[in-house]
Design a protein around this motif. Structure first.
Motif, short mmCIF file in Angstrom:
data_model
loop_
_atom_site.label_atom_id
_atom_site.label_comp_id
_atom_site.label_asym_id
_atom_site.label_seq_id
_atom_site.Cartn_x
_atom_site.Cartn_y
_atom_site.Cartn_z
N THR A 27 0.80 -1.14 -0.01
CA THR A 27 0.00 0.01 -0.16
C THR A 27 0.73 1.35 0.18
N TYR A 58 -8.44 5.75 -5.24
CA TYR A 58 -8.82 5.25 -3.98
C TYR A 58 -10.35 5.29 -3.99
N LEU A 93 1.82 1.94 -3.61
CA LEU A 93 0.67 2.26 -4.46
C LEU A 93 0.43 3.86 -4.18
#
Lengths: 294, 331
Positions: free
Chosen positions: A2, A260, A5
């Motif tokens: 994450t 997101y 990302l």
């Protein structure tokens, strides 16, 4: 994972923001110096992309090498549009009429683009643009890297001209108060034409970079005009730093919301941010209340 | 602002009645193609008059009236989907219209409260952005099915072809818009709005309730636009986000008003007639040139005749009167 990302999204946002900044800086300049919202800005961006395409197809000139030529061509076109059409609207002092005139210009130019190049999707990409670099897990391809570098260089150059040269000083003086600038011996009409020319030139350059990264059609101009407006409202009117700040924010909002929240949402978030800013702080974060702001 | 409270003369009544008789008779003599043109002129002329309820009196020029056009259409479409198939089409249309008006009323009030605080260009662009958001939202969320759209049932009235029927519906719509505009212009509200258009701060200082007047005009204009959206969608028989949330609708309303004369009753309708005839008939076969011509007309009007054709005629008449007076004085 994450973390990577997040970092990738951030880098993509910054790169996109750099391009937004470059595409908006001319819009911001006209807004600041002339107080005109130039609705033909988006079409100047597209004209840059299409000129790059024409030069590439006719003589095989690499788009990045075509940047000075495109700048020159659009400088002349922008200056002409100002002298022949917009100056009358500015003289009458009606901001609404300048809005309508520039919208009319954008309709005509868009139609001309369709007549010459057709309504289909075009692109400027070359093979070397797809080489990718990997920096600590973050991927950047050649097109985006060169786009970001060209954006920053152009913005730096414009800042230098605005803050260090005689013409730049005259532009800033005209932005603050055109009447007093005229009394001090500045040829305000010439500065207006120059401003429009420089603005259109930068729009054209950003068009080439846009064309390197994304495919484009003659109908994208509203998108670029609105993006420029949002950038200016977020950052503030009339300065490259404001445009850079606004562009980076816009790029961030755009990539983070599509990463997101969902790939269909960026525009909803962008316009939401625009409405919020207009209501809360219409002069932008840097709050440069030139004559464009009421 | 000449003639604000001048009573409508018998000549004007006569001319209006004559025009109305002509408009009612037209569908029984014109060809379907001509009728379709007339339909468009009636509908978009009416919408342009509705736009003028706010933009004609003040400098609050909405660049996003397509938002309400689309909102109304989508409200009616969604309601139509909820109603069972046993509900007759005419009732569906009426219920859809009422629902669209209610939804738009609420939305317009909600939008107006923040947006009407902005002035000039900022108001124009905020409305443009609002229309864009609504278009995007209707496509993004599946509930609104903006991308797929709705099919609307066909409205049938015995003895009338579909073209004729919608011609009359659009005619009624135009009459309502004109009626509201004329009544408003002669009311306290219209005079107050004109004051706001000339100098808002002074108007507020002199006791004009600026916020309430602006809100009223904005909401009436929005609700009328929504009605136009519903009628338009029923005349097409289907709708998607791309048929109603069209930026060119927003801008055409301004263009039509600009060509005819902003702030007048006849101006927007004349403007709509000229531009629609110009693009659909004169340049009917040259689709490629529509935008070029529209842009050129816009630029020419703003540069040469910013008060529109009606303003141009009025100026010429005034100049002629002045010269006659001068000649009379000289002799």
């Amino acid at each position: 994972m994450t973390g990577t990302l997040f970092l990738q999204t951030l880098v993509d946002g910054l790169i996109l923001g750099g391009i937004f900044s470059l595409s908006a800086v001319g819009f911001s300049l006209i807004f600041g110096v002339l107080g005109v919202v130039n609705l033909s800005h988006g079409i100047f961006v597209l004209l840059g992309a299409y000129l790059g395409l024409a030069l590439k197809e006719a003589w095989g000139i690499d788009p990045l090498m075509a940047i000075p030529l495109v700048f020159g061509a659009l400088f002349v076109l922008g200056g002409l549009v100002q002298i022949t059409l917009v100056s009358g609207a500015v003289r009458r002092g009606s901001l609404m009429s300048s809005l309508l005139i520039t919208f009319g210009v954008s309709l005509m130019l868009r139609d001309l683009i369709i007549l010459v190049f057709g309504p289909d999707v075009q692109s400027l990409s070359s093979s070397w643009l797809f080489d990718t670099f990997r920096i600590g897990g973050v991927i950047v391809d050649g097109a985006r890297a060169s786009g970001l570098i060209a954006s920053l260089l152009s913005l730096g150059l414009l800042s230098y001209v605005l803050y260090r040269s005689k013409v730049g000083r005259a532009m800033r003086a005209t932005a603050q108060q055109d009447f007093a600038a005229g009394l001090c011996g500045i040829d305000v009409k010439k500065i207006y034409a120059m401003t429009f020319g420089v603005s259109a030139g930068f729009a054209g350059v950003s068009g080439i970079i846009v064309g390197l990264i994304n495919p484009f059609t003659p109908f994208d101009d509203t998108h670029w005009t609105l993006n420029a407006f949002v950038t200016v409202v977020l950052g503030g009117v009339g300065s490259p730093v404001g445009a850079l700040l606004g562009g980076l924010m816009l790029g961030g909002i755009s990539t983070f919301s599509s990463q997101y929240v969902g790939s269909l949402y960026p525009n909803v978030f962008i316009f939401g941010a625009l409405l919020l800013m207009l209501i809360v702080r219409p002069n932008g974060l840097l709050g440069n209340a030139y004559k464009g702001s009421v | 602002m000449r003639g604000f409270h001048k009573p409508i003369s018998s000549r004007q009544w006569g001319l209006s009645a004559l025009l109305l008789v002509g408009a009612v008779a037209l569908p029984f003599v014109a060809s379907p193609f001509e009728l379709r043109l007339a339909q468009q002129i009636l509908l978009f002329g009416g919408l342009a008059v509705a736009w003028n309820l706010l933009g004609g009196f003040t400098t609050y020029w909405s660049f996003g009236h397509a938002a309400f056009f689309g909102l109304g259409a989508f409200a009616a479409g969604l309601l139509g989907q909820q109603l069972g198939p046993e509900v007759p089409v005419a009732l569906r249309l009426v219920l859809g219209l009422l629902f669209a008006m209610a939804v738009t009323l609420a939305a317009a009030v909600a939008v107006a409260l923040p947006v009407l605080r902005l002035r000039g260009i900022y108001f124009a662009i905020a409305m443009l952005a609002f229309a864009q958001i609504l278009g995007e939202v209707s496509k993004t969320f599946d509930v609104f099915q903006g991308a797929i759209g709705f099919t609307l049932p066909i409205l049938k009235v015995p003895g009338l072809a579909k073209v004729q029927l919608f011609y009359f519906l659009f005619l009624v719509f135009l009459m309502v818009c004109i009626g509201l505009f004329v009544v408003m212009r002669r009311s306290r509200l219209g005079v107050g709005l004109t004051c706001i258009g000339q100098d808002e701060d002074t108007a507020a200082m002199l006791g004009v309730p600026t916020e309430r007047y602006k809100l009223t005009a904005f909401v009436i204009s929005a609700v009328l636009t929504a009605v136009g959206g519903v009628l338009y969608s029923y005349s097409l028989g289907f709708m998607t986000a791309d048929t109603v949330f069209r930026i060119d609708i927003s801008l055409n309303l301004i263009l039509y008003s600009m060509v005819g004369g902003i702030g007048t009753v006849a101006g927007p309708i004349i403007g709509a007639a000229i531009m629609i005839l110009l693009t659909q008939v004169v340049l009917g076969d040259l689709l490629d040139l529509h935008m070029l011509v529209t842009g050129a007309v816009l630029v020419a009007m703003v540069t040469l005749a910013p008060k529109g054709l009606i303003g141009l005629v009025r100026d010429m008449r005034r100049r002629r009167e002045e010269t006659t007076v001068e000649e009379g004085a000289a002799s």
